[in-house]
Every structure is written in C-alpha cells, then in structure tokens.
Design a protein around this motif. Structure first.
Motif, PDB file in Angstrom:
ATOM      1  N   UNK A 183       3.160  -7.278  -9.917  1.00  0.00           N
ATOM      2  CA  UNK A 183       1.711  -7.336  -9.763  1.00  0.00           C
ATOM      3  C   UNK A 183       1.218  -6.202  -8.854  1.00  0.00           C
ATOM      4  N   UNK A 184       2.037  -5.799  -7.893  1.00  0.00           N
ATOM      5  CA  UNK A 184       1.631  -4.723  -6.991  1.00  0.00           C
ATOM      6  C   UNK A 184       1.517  -3.403  -7.735  1.00  0.00           C
ATOM      7  N   UNK A 185       2.458  -3.146  -8.617  1.00  0.00           N
ATOM      8  CA  UNK A 185       2.401  -1.922  -9.413  1.00  0.00           C
ATOM      9  C   UNK A 185       1.205  -1.964 -10.361  1.00  0.00           C
ATOM     10  N   UNK A 186       0.945  -3.135 -10.959  1.00  0.00           N
ATOM     11  CA  UNK A 186      -0.221  -3.293 -11.836  1.00  0.00           C
ATOM     12  C   UNK A 186      -1.522  -3.055 -11.075  1.00  0.00           C
ATOM     13  N   UNK A 187      -1.616  -3.595  -9.861  1.00  0.00           N
ATOM     14  CA  UNK A 187      -2.813  -3.375  -9.041  1.00  0.00           C
ATOM     15  C   UNK A 187      -2.987  -1.890  -8.729  1.00  0.00           C
ATOM     16  N   UNK A 188      -1.903  -1.239  -8.356  1.00  0.00           N
ATOM     17  CA  UNK A 188      -1.958   0.178  -8.017  1.00  0.00           C
ATOM     18  C   UNK A 188      -2.393   1.008  -9.220  1.00  0.00           C
ATOM     19  N   UNK A 189      -1.757   0.803 -10.358  1.00  0.00           N
ATOM     20  CA  UNK A 189      -2.078   1.585 -11.558  1.00  0.00           C
ATOM     21  C   UNK A 189      -3.478   1.246 -12.067  1.00  0.00           C
ATOM     22  N   UNK A 190      -3.806  -0.044 -12.118  1.00  0.00           N
ATOM     23  CA  UNK A 190      -5.119  -0.462 -12.619  1.00  0.00           C
ATOM     24  C   UNK A 190      -6.257   0.120 -11.798  1.00  0.00           C
ATOM     25  N   UNK A 250     -14.786  -5.057  -4.482  1.00  0.00           N
ATOM     26  CA  UNK A 250     -14.203  -5.714  -5.647  1.00  0.00           C
ATOM     27  C   UNK A 250     -12.699  -5.475  -5.724  1.00  0.00           C
ATOM     28  N   UNK A 251     -12.268  -4.249  -5.452  1.00  0.00           N
ATOM     29  CA  UNK A 251     -10.833  -3.950  -5.478  1.00  0.00           C
ATOM     30  C   UNK A 251     -10.100  -4.781  -4.433  1.00  0.00           C
ATOM     31  N   UNK A 252     -10.688  -4.885  -3.249  1.00  0.00           N
ATOM     32  CA  UNK A 252     -10.064  -5.663  -2.180  1.00  0.00           C
ATOM     33  C   UNK A 252      -9.957  -7.131  -2.571  1.00  0.00           C
ATOM     34  N   UNK A 253     -11.018  -7.679  -3.147  1.00  0.00           N
ATOM     35  CA  UNK A 253     -11.020  -9.086  -3.543  1.00  0.00           C
ATOM     36  C   UNK A 253     -10.001  -9.359  -4.647  1.00  0.00           C
ATOM     37  N   UNK A 254     -10.020  -8.515  -5.682  1.00  0.00           N
ATOM     38  CA  UNK A 254      -9.080  -8.721  -6.793  1.00  0.00           C
ATOM     39  C   UNK A 254      -7.651  -8.578  -6.289  1.00  0.00           C
ATOM     40  N   UNK A 255      -7.406  -7.550  -5.473  1.00  0.00           N
ATOM     41  CA  UNK A 255      -6.070  -7.352  -4.922  1.00  0.00           C
ATOM     42  C   UNK A 255      -5.616  -8.519  -4.081  1.00  0.00           C
ATOM     43  N   UNK A 256      -6.526  -9.048  -3.280  1.00  0.00           N
ATOM     44  CA  UNK A 256      -6.202 -10.195  -2.431  1.00  0.00           C
ATOM     45  C   UNK A 256      -5.915 -11.436  -3.263  1.00  0.00           C
ATOM     46  N   UNK A 257      -6.705 -11.648  -4.307  1.00  0.00           N
ATOM     47  CA  UNK A 257      -6.500 -12.849  -5.129  1.00  0.00           C
ATOM     48  C   UNK A 257      -5.199 -12.784  -5.924  1.00  0.00           C
ATOM     49  N   UNK A 258      -4.720 -11.570  -6.193  1.00  0.00           N
ATOM     50  CA  UNK A 258      -3.502 -11.429  -6.996  1.00  0.00           C
ATOM     51  C   UNK A 258      -2.242 -11.186  -6.175  1.00  0.00           C
ATOM     52  N   UNK A 259      -2.386 -10.529  -5.020  1.00  0.00           N
ATOM     53  CA  UNK A 259      -1.189 -10.157  -4.269  1.00  0.00           C
ATOM     54  C   UNK A 259      -1.305 -10.304  -2.775  1.00  0.00           C
ATOM     55  N   UNK A 260      -2.248 -11.117  -2.317  1.00  0.00           N
ATOM     56  CA  UNK A 260      -2.389 -11.344  -0.880  1.00  0.00           C
ATOM     57  C   UNK A 260      -2.846 -10.081  -0.145  1.00  0.00           C
ATOM     58  N   UNK A 261      -2.459  -9.983   1.110  1.00  0.00           N
ATOM     59  CA  UNK A 261      -2.894  -8.854   1.943  1.00  0.00           C
ATOM     60  C   UNK A 261      -2.363  -7.530   1.390  1.00  0.00           C
TER      61      UNK A 261
END
Length: 187
Positions: free
Chosen positions: A2-9, A61-72
């Motif tokens: 999920x971290x790689x997906x967040x980074x790439x997305x 929005x990026x911070x919120x989505x990232x937090x909801x998917x992968x925490x801090x």
C-alpha cells in the motif's frame, strides 16, 4: 504494498495536476477509485473537509487518504509524493529556465492548458453538485442539498442593485461559515 501504491498514485497526481487543487480533484478521484481506497461518497466528504480546512486542498486530501490507508507513514508518503513534483519543477524553472516564460512556444503551451484546466474544474464542480443532489447512499433526490446549493450560488452572484453592500463581494471565509451554519441547521 500500500505504501508503494500511495507513493506512485500521488506522484501521478502531483505530476499531472495542472491548474492547482481543483484541477487535481479529478486525478485524485481517479487514483483513489482505481485502488479502491474509499467510496465516492467518502471522497466527496473529504473534498468538502479539505476545502474547509487550512492549507492546500491537494495536500490535505493526500494526507487524509494516506493516513486512512497506511497510518502516519502512509500520510507522510502521500503528502511527500503529491508535493515533490511541484517542488522539483519549480527548482528546475528557477535554475534552468529563467527565461522560458518569455519563449513564444512556452506561452503557446500555457495558453493551450488554460482552457483545459477551466474545463476540468468546471466538470468536477458539476459532477460534485450532481453527485450530492442525487447521492447513491440516499438512493434518490436530496432536495435540501439542491436548495442549499442554489442559496449559496445566489449569494455569490447577487446583482449589485439587489445585494447589500456587505455582500457584493462575499468573502470565501464568510461563504464557508454561512455554508457550515446552514448545514448544521438543515442536516
């Protein structure tokens, strides 16, 4: 993963979001929906919250989505990814392309992008209005949202002869406060 997906997305969002945050909302929506990170209704609520809170909408929005998917760590990665392209581009412009804005070809490209950005922002605005007036979760027609939308739009576009002097050019802050108060009263 999920971290790689967040980074790439969110790198994609940061790279291709011309026109600022409102131009980025369709890109963020695409990324969030393609990975299945949240529902359309949740994303619409997040757009409203991001617009109401201090700071750039895209970063919020990026911070919120990232937090909801992968925490801090997810929130840090998504925020870093969405900001990094603009940071690098500005550095490159400052170092390498000081005179680029005077170039006729660069001006032509920017001139072509302006109508595209206007269309993206307008399409997203219309989409948000329609999806909130006809919410999937509600399964029908939300007349309260329609009336509130018409009321707020009327506040923005009151003709000068009709509007009191204080409302001729309504402040975005005042509009947010009015919308929040109306939302509390109506809902």
């Amino acid at each position: 993963m999920v971290y790689l997906d967040l980074l790439i997305g969110f790198l994609k969002v940061g790279l291709f979001s011309f026109g600022g945050a409102y131009g980025a909302i369709p890109l963020i929506r695409d990324v969030v929906m393609s990975y299945g990170w949240m529902s359309d209704a949740t994303l619409s609520n997040m757009i409203a919250v991001s617009e109401s809170t201090p700071g750039p909408i895209m970063v919020n929005m990026a911070t919120y989505v990232g937090s909801s998917q992968g925490g801090i760590l997810g929130s840090l990665l998504a925020t870093f990814a969405v900001v990094l392209p603009a940071f690098v581009i500005i550095l490159l412009i400052m170092v390498l392309l000081k005179n680029a804005l005077k170039n006729q070809y660069v001006q032509a490209v920017l001139g072509g992008l302006k109508p595209c950005v206007i269309g993206i922002v307008l399409a997203m605005g219309i989409y948000m209005i329609i999806s909130n007036i006809f919410p999937a979760s509600f399964g029908g027609f939300d007349w309260k949202t329609l009336l509130l939308t018409i009321f707020l739009a009327a506040l923005l576009y009151l003709p000068p002869r009709i509007a009191p002097k204080k409302l001729k050019k309504i402040s975005p802050i005042l509009l947010i406060v009015i919308a929040a108060v109306c939302g509390i009263i109506i809902y």
